[in-house]
Design a protein around this motif. Structure first.
Motif, PDB file in Angstrom:
ATOM      1  N   UNK A 249      40.912  33.669  34.341  1.00 14.11           N
ATOM      2  CA  UNK A 249      41.555  32.958  33.234  1.00 14.11           C
ATOM      3  C   UNK A 249      41.427  33.706  31.910  1.00 14.11           C
ATOM      4  N   UNK A 250      40.964  34.926  31.986  1.00 16.37           N
ATOM      5  CA  UNK A 250      40.772  35.721  30.774  1.00 16.37           C
ATOM      6  C   UNK A 250      42.107  35.989  30.083  1.00 16.37           C
TER       7      UNK A 250
ATOM      8  N   UNK B 119      45.764  41.909  34.040  1.00 18.42           N
ATOM      9  CA  UNK B 119      46.942  41.505  34.811  1.00 18.42           C
ATOM     10  C   UNK B 119      47.341  42.566  35.833  1.00 18.42           C
ATOM     11  N   UNK B 120      48.063  42.116  36.847  1.00 21.00           N
ATOM     12  CA  UNK B 120      48.558  43.033  37.874  1.00 21.00           C
ATOM     13  C   UNK B 120      49.523  44.045  37.265  1.00 21.00           C
ATOM     14  N   UNK B 121      50.338  43.582  36.315  1.00 21.89           N
ATOM     15  CA  UNK B 121      51.285  44.495  35.683  1.00 21.89           C
ATOM     16  C   UNK B 121      50.552  45.627  34.981  1.00 21.89           C
ATOM     17  N   UNK B 122      49.536  45.286  34.210  1.00 28.03           N
ATOM     18  CA  UNK B 122      48.839  46.325  33.454  1.00 28.03           C
ATOM     19  C   UNK B 122      48.083  47.260  34.390  1.00 28.03           C
TER      20      UNK B 122
ATOM     21  N   UNK C 212      55.805  40.659  38.721  1.00 29.20           N
ATOM     22  CA  UNK C 212      56.899  39.896  38.107  1.00 29.20           C
ATOM     23  C   UNK C 212      56.385  38.615  37.465  1.00 29.20           C
ATOM     24  N   UNK C 213      55.402  37.982  38.103  1.00 25.09           N
ATOM     25  CA  UNK C 213      54.821  36.759  37.537  1.00 25.09           C
ATOM     26  C   UNK C 213      54.145  37.048  36.207  1.00 25.09           C
TER      27      UNK C 213
ATOM     28  N   UNK D  15      50.378  35.827  29.470  1.00 30.15           N
ATOM     29  CA  UNK D  15      49.204  36.689  29.602  1.00 30.15           C
ATOM     30  C   UNK D  15      49.434  38.045  28.940  1.00 30.15           C
ATOM     31  N   UNK D  16      50.688  38.375  28.692  1.00 33.54           N
ATOM     32  CA  UNK D  16      51.031  39.635  28.047  1.00 33.54           C
ATOM     33  C   UNK D  16      51.681  39.357  26.694  1.00 33.54           C
ATOM     34  N   UNK D  17      51.733  40.376  25.860  1.00 34.75           N
ATOM     35  CA  UNK D  17      52.360  40.233  24.541  1.00 34.75           C
ATOM     36  C   UNK D  17      53.779  40.770  24.532  1.00 34.75           C
TER      37      UNK D  17
END
Length: 273
Positions: free
Chosen positions: A123-124, A130-133, A179-180, A186-188
C-alpha cells in the motif's frame, strides 16, 4: 462497403459488378440501408472516384511525411483528412509494410525482468514499487530495440520468491499489472478525468495525462516514463496485444495530431463546456 471481401480481389471488378441503372436498387443494397435509396449509377460513380483516390494515395504516400504536426504541410493535412475514405485493406497493407520495415530480428537473447510482487502489491505511495516502474527501470534503455523484435514474447517475467517459470503466463500477467498501474493514482503520470472526479457525464473511468505547471518544464524522469508507455503501445500494435488502458478519444486524437472538438472536451470535462 469498404470491408466487402471482393474488394480484396479486384476493386475494378467490384465496380463493374455494381448495378448501373439510374434508379435505386434496394434489393442489391439490402445490407447497406444508407445506399438503398440512392440511384445505382451514382453509387458506381462514387466507387470509381474512391478507386482513383486509392491509387492517388498509394502513389503519393512515399513522399508524405505523416509525422509532421498540423499546419506544417498542406498536403499532409489533406491526406489525414481523407484517411477515413481509404479501404481497410489499404490501411492494413500500409501498416504491415511499416511494421515490417521497422522490425528488429530476434537474436536469441532473452530479457529477464525481475518483478517484486510483494513490493508492487504493498500500500506504499512510492511509485517506484509499481510493476510499471520496475519494468521501466529494467527495459527503458533498450526499449526502442527490444519492443521491435520479431519474437512473440519480448521478456521473461521472473517473480521474485515465487519460483515461477515463464512460458507466457507470467509475461501476460506482468503486462496486465503494468496497465493497472498506468491507470491508477500510484503514479504521477495520469489522473482520472474531470468527469470521473466529479462523477458526471461520460468516460468517468477514463484517465488523462497529469497537469504540470505551465511555468516549469516536465521533469525528465516523467518524460522518459511517458516515452516508455508510448513504446508499450507500439509493442502492443506490433504483437496484437490487448492493453487494458482507459484513455478517452480526446487523448488518442491528440496523439494522432487530429483536431480536438468541443464534443471531445465534453466527453472528459462536461463542466467546462
Amino acid at each position: 462497403m469498404h470491408n466487402d471481401q471482393s474488394l480484396n480481389d479486384s476493386f475494378s471488378k467490384f465496380i463493374q459488378n455494381l448495378p448501373k441503372e439510374t434508379q435505386s436498387n434496394a434489393a442489391f443494397y439490402k445490407n447497406y440501408l444508407s445506399l438503398s435509396n440512392i440511384p445505382s449509377d451514382s453509387i458506381q460513380i462514387r466507387s470509381q472516384f474512391f478507386y482513383i483516390l486509392k491509387k492517388f494515395i498509394e502513389k503519393s504516400l512515399p513522399i508524405v511525411d505523416l509525422s509532421l504536426p498540423l499546419r506544417q504541410s498542406f498536403f499532409t493535412d489533406q491526406i489525414r483528412i481523407i484517411k477515413s475514405y481509404l479501404l481497410s485493406s489499404t490501411k492494413f497493407q500500409l501498416l504491415a509494410k511499416s511494421l515490417e520495415k521497422t522490425e528488429v530480428e530476434y537474436n536469441g537473447d532473452w530479457n529477464i525482468v525481475n518483478f517484486d510482487i510483494i513490493k508492487a502489491n504493498s500500500n506504499s505511495d512510492n511509485s517506484e514499487n509499481t510493476m510499471l516502474y520496475q519494468a521501466y527501470q529494467q527495459l527503458h534503455t533498450n526499449a526502442h530495440i527490444t519492443f521491435r523484435r520479431s519474437n512473440e514474447q519480448l521478456w521473461h517475467a521472473q517473480y521474485i520468491g515465487m519460483h515461477s517459470t515463464d512460458h507466457g503466463g507470467a509475461y501476460r500477467d506482468s503486462l496486465t499489472r503494468i496497465c493497472s498501474d498506468i491507470c491508477s493514482l500510484r503514479l504521477s503520470l495520469f489522473i482520472l478525468c474531470p468527469n470521473g472526479r466529479t462523477n458526471i457525464g461520460l468516460n468517468r473511468d477514463c484517465w488523462i495525462p497529469n497537469v504540470f505547471s505551465p511555468n516549469k518544464s516536465i521533469p525528465n524522469k516523467y518524460k522518459r516514463q511517458y516515452r516508455f508507455i508510448g513504446q508499450l503501445f507500439g509493442m502492443a500494435i506490433r504483437k496484437k496485444h490487448y492493453l487494458n488502458i482507459k484513455f478517452p478519444i480526446l487523448l488518442w486524437k491528440k496523439l494522432l495530431n487530429e483536431s480536438i472538438t468541443v464534443e471531445d472536451i465534453e466527453t472528459v470535462n462536461l463542466e467546462r463546456v
